[in-house]
Write a protein that holds these residues in place. Structure first.
Motif, PDB file in Angstrom:
ATOM      1  N   ALA A 317       0.818  -1.209   0.000  1.00 31.51           N
ATOM      2  CA  ALA A 317       0.000   0.000   0.000  1.00 31.51           C
ATOM      3  C   ALA A 317       0.850   1.257   0.000  1.00 31.51           C
ATOM      4  CB  ALA A 317      -0.926  -0.003   1.226  1.00 31.51           C
ATOM      5  N   ARG A 318       2.008   1.218   0.664  1.00 28.66           N
ATOM      6  CA  ARG A 318       2.853   2.405   0.762  1.00 28.66           C
ATOM      7  C   ARG A 318       3.711   2.600  -0.490  1.00 28.66           C
ATOM      8  NH1 ARG A 318       7.796   2.014   4.693  1.00 28.66           N
ATOM      9  NH2 ARG A 318       8.638   1.046   2.796  1.00 28.66           N
ATOM     10  N   ASP A 319       4.413   1.539  -0.934  1.00 25.40           N
ATOM     11  CA  ASP A 319       5.395   1.678  -2.008  1.00 25.40           C
ATOM     12  C   ASP A 319       4.794   1.481  -3.401  1.00 25.40           C
ATOM     13  OD1 ASP A 319       7.231   2.078  -0.021  1.00 25.40           O
ATOM     14  OD2 ASP A 319       8.018   0.036  -0.053  1.00 25.40           O
ATOM     15  N   GLN A 320       3.705   0.714  -3.524  1.00 25.02           N
ATOM     16  CA  GLN A 320       3.024   0.474  -4.799  1.00 25.02           C
ATOM     17  C   GLN A 320       3.905  -0.216  -5.833  1.00 25.02           C
ATOM     18  OE1 GLN A 320      -0.272   1.116  -5.657  1.00 25.02           O
ATOM     19  NE2 GLN A 320      -0.582   1.524  -3.486  1.00 25.02           N
ATOM     20  N   GLY A 321       4.923  -0.934  -5.381  1.00 27.79           N
ATOM     21  CA  GLY A 321       5.836  -1.605  -6.288  1.00 27.79           C
ATOM     22  C   GLY A 321       7.270  -1.354  -5.857  1.00 27.79           C
ATOM     23  N   CYS A 322       8.228  -1.660  -6.741  1.00 27.91           N
ATOM     24  CA  CYS A 322       9.636  -1.432  -6.412  1.00 27.91           C
ATOM     25  C   CYS A 322       9.862   0.059  -6.164  1.00 27.91           C
ATOM     26  CB  CYS A 322      10.531  -1.919  -7.538  1.00 27.91           C
ATOM     27  SG  CYS A 322      12.295  -1.645  -7.235  1.00 27.91           S
ATOM     28  N   ALA A 323      10.440   0.371  -5.011  1.00 26.40           N
ATOM     29  CA  ALA A 323      10.613   1.775  -4.615  1.00 26.40           C
ATOM     30  C   ALA A 323      11.860   2.400  -5.212  1.00 26.40           C
ATOM     31  CB  ALA A 323      10.662   1.882  -3.084  1.00 26.40           C
ATOM     32  N   LEU A 355       9.943  -2.229  -0.462  1.00 22.71           N
ATOM     33  CA  LEU A 355       9.771  -3.189  -1.548  1.00 22.71           C
ATOM     34  C   LEU A 355      10.806  -2.925  -2.640  1.00 22.71           C
ATOM     35  CD1 LEU A 355       5.918  -3.556  -2.160  1.00 22.71           C
ATOM     36  CD2 LEU A 355       7.452  -5.075  -0.913  1.00 22.71           C
ATOM     37  N   LEU A 356      11.497  -3.995  -3.068  1.00 19.49           N
ATOM     38  CA  LEU A 356      12.490  -3.901  -4.142  1.00 19.49           C
ATOM     39  C   LEU A 356      12.320  -5.088  -5.076  1.00 19.49           C
ATOM     40  CD1 LEU A 356      15.717  -2.976  -2.129  1.00 19.49           C
ATOM     41  CD2 LEU A 356      14.346  -1.430  -3.529  1.00 19.49           C
ATOM     42  N   CYS A 357      12.411  -4.848  -6.382  1.00 17.32           N
ATOM     43  CA  CYS A 357      12.420  -5.956  -7.323  1.00 17.32           C
ATOM     44  C   CYS A 357      13.731  -6.718  -7.167  1.00 17.32           C
ATOM     45  CB  CYS A 357      12.260  -5.450  -8.760  1.00 17.32           C
ATOM     46  SG  CYS A 357      13.672  -4.511  -9.391  1.00 17.32           S
TER      47      CYS A 357
END
Length: 432
Positions: A317-323, A355-357
């Protein structure tokens, strides 16, 4: 002496000047190619903590990865190789290398020559380069194809090879408001797919109220696929992402959901009207994840290294994907990373996570990039060789960027930003 104003030059003088300067640019590009080959030879990417040299160039000179890989391929084709014993080997394309050094070929020409030479003998490089010095890259490819035909037209036809076993393929692409899907399935998988879809794609029985089913076959099968997706989302056993069953996440303000105003964002960053989000929520059943409320375990200290599902939901919810700055990877392709490494005493908590890919997760662990949490949000600090000031960077590509996972955190309008996770066993009371 200053450069003359182009306005005062004749057409011939202008064209002559352009040609001269393009030659100078190509000579400089050759120097760059030589340096790229040397950087790769000495393992500069590993030294800097990157996966490979194109990833370094992506940050250093802001090339797309495709461009960086093409430049590196050209560099290898034109550079001398040094063996472990110190012997010097000629480049794969020595004639091309000499022409590039003189400025008569561009990097696009190099790619075209390298492409056609894969199907031609080494002695054909001279004629190909001579043609390239007088024509554009697309013409070089056509010339190479014609040359290959003339060289091999009298050769015997090759024997038919055994057909490769069929592979399953699936392609998804968003076009406007619709997701286009293309699939190629083997016989067994295709038969299973048909068996699943056919019962759902039958025409609806004719009724007095609705009349006959006027949908075309493609429309019926499209609706059947949508129904199949809903059936899968309601299934008891689903594959997992990040340690929890596959789910669909919508992020929006609670007041917007209730009043059917504004927009909601799906976990693939597509937006839908709030009214559709409300209908989707009512049909599937939801549980609210109001960031930090309902006693979610936001901090489990040092007793566990892996992030539980509840914390991961808040990170999504916070990062919406890799930050990582500039990365568009969605949450399902990301790992939860300890900002202060767990091995160095970092806690497993929202305030110490991002969050990181997979690619950028590895980069953070092996390079001089740093992450710091600023007011509860991740900020990235590049290596000194990339930015001597090491100014903070953030990812501005994701929507709803910068939502703090705390019960007291509000957005610019003073409203908490919750996320609802679908499917869950019971509906939110406000939606009943």
């Amino acid at each position: 002496m200053s450069e003359p104003d182009p306005c005062f030059l004749s057409t011939d003088e202008l064209l002559s000047s352009v040609v001269s300067e393009v030659v100078e640019i190509r000579v400089r590009e050759h120097a760059v190619l030589r340096k790229l080959a040397e950087l790769d030879r000495r393992g500069a990417a590993e030294e800097l903590g990157y996966k490979d040299l194109p990833q370094v160039l992506r940050h250093a000179v802001r090339w797309d990865l495709k461009t960086a890989r093409q430049w590196l391929a050209n560099a290898h084709a034109l550079s001398h190789e040094i063996t472990p014993t110190g012997s010097r080997l000629e480049p794969d394309l020595p004639v091309t290398a000499a022409a590039v050094a003189e400025g008569t070929l561009s990097t696009d020409h190099i790619s075209a020559v390298a492409e056609v030479m894969k199907k031609l003998p080494a002695e054909a490089e001279g004629p190909v380069v001579e043609f390239a010095q007088a024509h554009e890259p697309s013409a070089v490819r056509s010339f190479g194809k014609e040359l290959a035909y003339r060289l091999y037209q009298d050769d015997p036809e090759p024997r038919d090879t055994e057909p490769a076993p069929p592979t399953n393929q699936h392609v998804m692409r968003w076009k406007g408001e619709c997701l286009e899907i293309w699939a190629k399935l083997d016989k067994i998988t295709g038969a299973k797919y048909e068996a699943l879809l056919d019962p759902l794609a039958k025409p609806r029985p004719e009724t007095l109220e609705e009349g006959p089913d006027l949908r075309t076959r493609s429309e019926r099968e499209g609706d059947a696929l949508a129904e199949l997706v809903d059936l899968m989302l309601r299934a008891d056993q689903l594959p997992e992402h990040g340690g929890e069953p596959v789910s669909l996440t919508l992020t929006m303000r609670y007041e917007d959901l209730v009043s059917q105003a504004g927009q909601a964002m799906l976990d693939n960053r597509e937006r839908i009207p709030a009214a559709e989000a409300r209908q989707l929520a009512c049909n599937a059943g939801i549980i609210p994840l109001v960031l930090g409320e309902r006693s979610q375990p936001m901090d489990i200290g040092r007793k566990a290294r892996t992030f539980p599902a509840a914390i991961r939901r808040v990170l999504v919810a916070r990062d919406q994907g890799c930050a990582f700055p500039g990365c568009e990877r969605p949450p399902k392709h990301c790992d939860a990373h300890h900002v202060r490494f767990w091995s160095n005493g970092g806690e497993t908590s929202v305030d110490n996570a991002v969050l990181l890919c997979r690619n950028h997760h590895r980069l953070i662990h092996h390079s001089e990039w740093e992450i710091r949490m600023v007011q509860g949000l991740p900020r990235f600090y590049p290596p000194g060789w990339l930015d001597p000031d090491r100014a903070a960077r953030r990812n501005v590509l994701h929507g709803f960027e910068g939502t703090q996972p705390s019960a007291n955190r509000t957005d610019r309008t003073g409203t908490l930003t919750p996320a609802w996770v679908l499917p869950q066993p019971r509906p939110h009371p406000a939606l009943v």
